[in-house]
Each structure stands twice: as C-alpha cells, then as structure tokens.
Design an enzyme around this catalytic site. Sequence first.
Site, PDB file in Angstrom:
ATOM      1  N   HIS A  66       8.430   5.384   2.223  1.00  0.00           N
ATOM      2  CA  HIS A  66       8.077   6.805   2.101  1.00  0.00           C
ATOM      3  C   HIS A  66       6.565   7.007   2.185  1.00  0.00           C
ATOM      4  O   HIS A  66       5.782   6.075   1.994  1.00  0.00           O
ATOM      5  CB  HIS A  66       8.592   7.388   0.778  1.00  0.00           C
ATOM      6  CG  HIS A  66       7.900   6.803  -0.428  1.00  0.00           C
ATOM      7  ND1 HIS A  66       8.143   5.522  -0.881  1.00  0.00           N
ATOM      8  CD2 HIS A  66       6.950   7.316  -1.254  1.00  0.00           C
ATOM      9  CE1 HIS A  66       7.381   5.272  -1.931  1.00  0.00           C
ATOM     10  NE2 HIS A  66       6.645   6.342  -2.188  1.00  0.00           N
ATOM     11  N   ASP A  76       3.918   9.543   0.157  1.00  0.00           N
ATOM     12  CA  ASP A  76       4.074  10.234  -1.130  1.00  0.00           C
ATOM     13  C   ASP A  76       4.269  11.747  -0.970  1.00  0.00           C
ATOM     14  O   ASP A  76       3.476  12.424  -0.299  1.00  0.00           O
ATOM     15  CB  ASP A  76       2.870   9.945  -2.027  1.00  0.00           C
ATOM     16  CG  ASP A  76       2.889   8.498  -2.512  1.00  0.00           C
ATOM     17  OD1 ASP A  76       3.993   7.953  -2.712  1.00  0.00           O
ATOM     18  OD2 ASP A  76       1.809   7.902  -2.673  1.00  0.00           O
TER      19      ASP A  76
HETATM   20  C1  SIN Z   1       4.237   0.830  -6.343  1.00  0.00           C
HETATM   21  O1  SIN Z   1       4.710   0.904  -7.483  1.00  0.00           O
HETATM   22  O2  SIN Z   1       3.780  -0.216  -5.898  1.00  0.00           O
HETATM   23  C2  SIN Z   1       4.158   2.064  -5.489  1.00  0.00           C
HETATM   24  C3  SIN Z   1       4.778   3.229  -6.138  1.00  0.00           C
HETATM   25  C4  SIN Z   1       4.564   4.492  -5.323  1.00  0.00           C
HETATM   26  O3  SIN Z   1       3.534   5.125  -5.532  1.00  0.00           O
HETATM   27  O4  SIN Z   1       5.372   4.804  -4.471  1.00  0.00           O
END
Ligand code: SIN
Length: 271
Positions: free
Chosen positions: A100, A102
Amino acid sequence: MGYRFIEVDPLTPRIGATVSGVQLAEMNDDVFEEIHAAWLKHLVLFFRDQKLSHEAHLALGRRFGELHIHPAAPYEGGDPALMKIYTDANSHRNNGEGWHSDVSADECPPMASILQIHQTPSSGGDTLWASMYEAWDHLSEPMRAFLADRQALHVADYTGYYGAHSPQRESPRSLHPIARKHPETGRTALFVNSGFTKRIDGLDREESSSLLRMLFEHVKNPNFQCRFRWTPNAVAIWDNRCTQHMAVWDYYPETRHGIRVTVKGDRPVSQ
Ligand code: SIN
C-alpha cells in the site's frame, strides 16, 4: 551527486539508501537539504540508532510539511500525529501487512511517512518498499498509453480495524490518476495499490478487477524493491507519492513497536 554532510549508501540501484553521519533531531538546514535531495533520489532513506523524542519526531515531520492525521489509527502521547505501530502476542494482524501507499484514499494523500521502530522482534519484522517509478516504466508502451489518462477510486474502510479505538474522522474515498506525476521530480509513478484501490473509473467491473489484479501483481516484482532489516531506534523516511510498502508479520508472538509521523501531500495530478 556528492554530499558534504552525510554518507549515503544505496541498498539497490533503484530504491532505498542508508544514511549515516547524522542525528535527525540535531541537523541544521544544510544537512536537511542534502537529506531531502537524497530522499527524492532514493525514495526511502534509513537511519540507524536515532535519538528522537516525540517532539523531535514531530519537528522532523514538520520540516517536510504539514502533519497528516490518520483517519482511525491509535496514537501515542495524546497526539493523533504520533501514530502507534504495535503488534504483540494478542494481535490478530499487523499494520501495513499488504502492499500500500499510506492512506491513498485521502483527497490529498500523505507525501512522506517517518517511522521509528523502538522495539524489534529477535528476528523478522522487516519492511519492503517498491518503486512505483520502476513499476510505471516497466509497463509496456500500449499499457501505459491505455492507463495514462485514467483514474481509479481509492476507498478506506477502517470499520472495526482498530478495535475499540474511536476513529479521528470518517474513512475517506477519492478518485486519483493512475499515472501520477511526482510534484517535485516530474517523474511518472504508477499510483494504484491493493490496500485502497477498488475500481478503475470508466471500465466495467470485470475489466477493472482483472486489470487491477494484473497491476497489483506487477508492483510485486522484486526488481523494483528493497527490504530493510530493522534495529531498535532505526528510522525510515519514505515517499508515498512514488513508493508502496508492506510490513512482514513473521515474528508472532513477539512484540514490535514504533511510532509513525506522517506528512500531508498535495492532490495527485496526472502525468
Ligand atoms: C511498518 O510497520 O514497517 C510499516 C507500517 C506502515 O506504516 O504501513
């Protein structure tokens, strides 16, 4: 480009670089300028062993722009700009488990995300990023021509996603160009992701879902990716306008904990 104040060590030729020689909480404007240039070039930067208080983390985000508030995620320190990233033995899922960008369903989706992981599992818990410039450039010319002026619907639905935590605002939905022009580099990035993109505007349902399925597979090509192994207090800063990421949850029942500060972006425009 040569750097005067920082050392930049690329993880791959296409995406990702580790930066050393800087404490993010203490840098001056000249150092930030170099970091910003390296960030536009490498799309995601990694900094190990950073001492970042909540205030310093928020101030770092404000260097990039106005802070973004997640529609529904729990937060720390009473400040909704400090998004909590937390998984332990009682979790039923982790944050960001699928590919994704964000909150791409926002009308003006985040441009940057700044994540510090404070507690890491004994192994695992890596995050992967993929370059959407590469994804766009590696589509065939006829496919790029077909997608060039099309838009796709991005929908967020956080109903029940964060348990008992009450959302900060309504879950967003927005139409965005599929071929997105990056406002700073001018390069074109593929802007669809399996987390939020539901429908290609103007196509019938079957056509849209088949094409999206193909594009979601395409962005998983390892040649477009880098993978970061976290150590406690490492920081990643990524550009959501031209990357996607996914967080691997292979460390159950161990705990992984961090905080993300996110920066508002502009309304996506087509190439
Ligand atoms: C992560 O926890 O490494 C990324 C989490 C996110 O911001 O999608």
